[in-house]
Motif scaffolding. Sequence first.
Motif, PDB file in Angstrom:
ATOM      1  N   GLN A  22      -3.317 -16.956  23.984  1.00  0.00           N
ATOM      2  CA  GLN A  22      -3.064 -17.716  25.205  1.00  0.00           C
ATOM      3  C   GLN A  22      -1.558 -17.970  25.323  1.00  0.00           C
ATOM      4  O   GLN A  22      -1.121 -19.084  25.581  1.00  0.00           O
ATOM      5  N   GLY A  23      -0.755 -16.930  25.085  1.00  0.00           N
ATOM      6  CA  GLY A  23       0.681 -17.040  25.273  1.00  0.00           C
ATOM      7  C   GLY A  23       1.469 -17.313  24.016  1.00  0.00           C
ATOM      8  O   GLY A  23       2.683 -17.400  24.070  1.00  0.00           O
ATOM      9  N   GLN A  24       0.805 -17.436  22.862  1.00  0.00           N
ATOM     10  CA  GLN A  24       1.514 -17.707  21.624  1.00  0.00           C
ATOM     11  C   GLN A  24       1.114 -16.715  20.552  1.00  0.00           C
ATOM     12  O   GLN A  24      -0.046 -16.317  20.455  1.00  0.00           O
ATOM     13  N   LEU A  25       2.101 -16.327  19.734  1.00  0.00           N
ATOM     14  CA  LEU A  25       1.813 -15.449  18.612  1.00  0.00           C
ATOM     15  C   LEU A  25       1.112 -16.238  17.519  1.00  0.00           C
ATOM     16  O   LEU A  25       1.498 -17.375  17.229  1.00  0.00           O
ATOM     17  N   PRO A  26       0.094 -15.674  16.877  1.00  0.00           N
ATOM     18  CA  PRO A  26      -0.637 -16.397  15.826  1.00  0.00           C
ATOM     19  C   PRO A  26       0.195 -16.548  14.562  1.00  0.00           C
ATOM     20  O   PRO A  26       0.747 -15.585  14.045  1.00  0.00           O
ATOM     21  N   ILE A  45      -0.269 -11.505  11.684  1.00  0.00           N
ATOM     22  CA  ILE A  45       0.173 -12.873  11.939  1.00  0.00           C
ATOM     23  C   ILE A  45       1.693 -12.883  11.985  1.00  0.00           C
ATOM     24  O   ILE A  45       2.346 -11.888  11.648  1.00  0.00           O
ATOM     25  N   TYR A  46       2.263 -14.019  12.386  1.00  0.00           N
ATOM     26  CA  TYR A  46       3.704 -14.127  12.564  1.00  0.00           C
ATOM     27  C   TYR A  46       4.206 -15.391  11.874  1.00  0.00           C
ATOM     28  O   TYR A  46       4.505 -16.392  12.535  1.00  0.00           O
ATOM     29  N   PRO A  47       4.306 -15.385  10.547  1.00  0.00           N
ATOM     30  CA  PRO A  47       4.735 -16.589   9.812  1.00  0.00           C
ATOM     31  C   PRO A  47       6.108 -17.105  10.223  1.00  0.00           C
ATOM     32  O   PRO A  47       6.344 -18.312  10.232  1.00  0.00           O
ATOM     33  N   THR A  48       7.026 -16.198  10.568  1.00  0.00           N
ATOM     34  CA  THR A  48       8.372 -16.615  10.971  1.00  0.00           C
ATOM     35  C   THR A  48       8.499 -16.759  12.479  1.00  0.00           C
ATOM     36  O   THR A  48       9.544 -17.184  12.975  1.00  0.00           O
ATOM     37  N   GLY A  49       7.454 -16.388  13.205  1.00  0.00           N
ATOM     38  CA  GLY A  49       7.503 -16.416  14.660  1.00  0.00           C
ATOM     39  C   GLY A  49       8.090 -15.165  15.267  1.00  0.00           C
ATOM     40  O   GLY A  49       8.194 -15.053  16.486  1.00  0.00           O
ATOM     41  N   GLU A  50       8.455 -14.183  14.417  1.00  0.00           N
ATOM     42  CA  GLU A  50       9.094 -12.962  14.914  1.00  0.00           C
ATOM     43  C   GLU A  50       8.372 -11.708  14.417  1.00  0.00           C
ATOM     44  O   GLU A  50       7.564 -11.143  15.123  1.00  0.00           O
ATOM     45  N   ASN A 108       6.487 -15.126   2.699  1.00  0.00           N
ATOM     46  CA  ASN A 108       5.490 -15.421   3.736  1.00  0.00           C
ATOM     47  C   ASN A 108       4.760 -16.727   3.443  1.00  0.00           C
ATOM     48  O   ASN A 108       4.486 -17.520   4.358  1.00  0.00           O
ATOM     49  N   LEU A 109       4.440 -16.961   2.177  1.00  0.00           N
ATOM     50  CA  LEU A 109       3.792 -18.221   1.804  1.00  0.00           C
ATOM     51  C   LEU A 109       4.703 -19.415   2.086  1.00  0.00           C
ATOM     52  O   LEU A 109       4.248 -20.461   2.578  1.00  0.00           O
ATOM     53  N   TYR A 110       5.967 -19.258   1.773  1.00  0.00           N
ATOM     54  CA  TYR A 110       6.922 -20.329   2.056  1.00  0.00           C
ATOM     55  C   TYR A 110       6.998 -20.609   3.554  1.00  0.00           C
ATOM     56  O   TYR A 110       6.932 -21.771   3.987  1.00  0.00           O
ATOM     57  N   GLN A 111       7.121 -19.545   4.349  1.00  0.00           N
ATOM     58  CA  GLN A 111       7.232 -19.723   5.792  1.00  0.00           C
ATOM     59  C   GLN A 111       5.977 -20.364   6.376  1.00  0.00           C
ATOM     60  O   GLN A 111       6.049 -21.209   7.278  1.00  0.00           O
ATOM     61  N   LEU A 112       4.812 -19.974   5.873  1.00  0.00           N
ATOM     62  CA  LEU A 112       3.556 -20.551   6.358  1.00  0.00           C
ATOM     63  C   LEU A 112       3.464 -22.037   6.039  1.00  0.00           C
ATOM     64  O   LEU A 112       3.193 -22.866   6.912  1.00  0.00           O
ATOM     65  N   THR A 113       3.687 -22.372   4.778  1.00  0.00           N
ATOM     66  CA  THR A 113       3.481 -23.767   4.357  1.00  0.00           C
ATOM     67  C   THR A 113       4.635 -24.678   4.767  1.00  0.00           C
ATOM     68  O   THR A 113       4.530 -25.901   4.669  1.00  0.00           O
ATOM     69  N   LEU A 114       5.713 -24.079   5.252  1.00  0.00           N
ATOM     70  CA  LEU A 114       6.822 -24.869   5.804  1.00  0.00           C
ATOM     71  C   LEU A 114       6.423 -25.481   7.139  1.00  0.00           C
ATOM     72  O   LEU A 114       6.851 -26.586   7.483  1.00  0.00           O
ATOM     73  N   LYS A 115       5.577 -24.771   7.877  1.00  0.00           N
ATOM     74  CA  LYS A 115       5.252 -25.164   9.248  1.00  0.00           C
ATOM     75  C   LYS A 115       4.046 -26.088   9.355  1.00  0.00           C
ATOM     76  O   LYS A 115       3.946 -26.887  10.274  1.00  0.00           O
ATOM     77  N   ARG A 116       3.099 -25.939   8.430  1.00  0.00           N
ATOM     78  CA  ARG A 116       1.854 -26.695   8.526  1.00  0.00           C
ATOM     79  C   ARG A 116       1.428 -27.172   7.139  1.00  0.00           C
ATOM     80  O   ARG A 116       1.881 -26.646   6.134  1.00  0.00           O
TER      81      ARG A 116
END
Length: 247
Positions: A22-26, A45-50, A108-116
């Motif tokens: 719905q307009g956002q990368l997972p 998935i996009y852990p860094t948003g890119e 990737n684990l760091y980027q994931l757990t940094l956000k949530r």
Amino acid sequence: MTAVVFVGVVLPLLVGSVSVTQGQLPVDCSDIYNQGQTLSGLYSIYPTGESPVQVYCDMGSEGSLPQDGKWTVFQRRMDGSVNFYRPWEQYKKGFGNKYGEYWLGLENLYQLTLKRKYELKVDLQDFAGGKAYARYTTFSVESEVNGYKLHVSGFINGGAGDALQGHSGMKFSTFDKDQDTWSGNCAKLHLGAFWYGTCHHANPNGIYLWGKDPTLFAIGNVWNQWKDYDYGLKFISMKIRPVCENL
């Protein structure tokens, strides 16, 4: 959009595409589930948003409640087809076959757990068909500067016993980057790579052994609190999901 056939089902592979969003990368597999993709399989998935990262999503068995799925699998052993005795850079970036055995990557684990805020579940199976799990209500990994230090707490016993709490607060070590708290090199001694202390209660990335072998101590893919140090497990899966998905 490309499609991937997995266990007899055609699953969308979201590489550079937002057609099911719905307009956002997972960011992780819970986002993919919430976007309507409820079948387990291979997604991006996009852990860094890119940049996209391929991962296996465990969405739960068919007919199960939503809270039983939505897991992002970051480690899996199942047949010994992938060598896990690897150097630091490969554990940092990830390796293996997302259809089978793989490691998602420390960054990737760091980027994931940094956000949530995430919880962790470890699924185990022996060669006699026995199954158990260990669950932790909090899981996070610090940055590379801090050695990708592990934080895990809130143990819930699914029969496996708690083999990870002693690893909490430890930095990640490989044979070529020793960050454990022992005077020697745990990764070299136990032929693996993990958040070693002095040295381990769990060695999921050790040598894939086919069950019990008393002549081989603590070098296998073992979970000591369930099957002791001389039993290589048939299956190990480590997976995370946002804590809010329990609500």
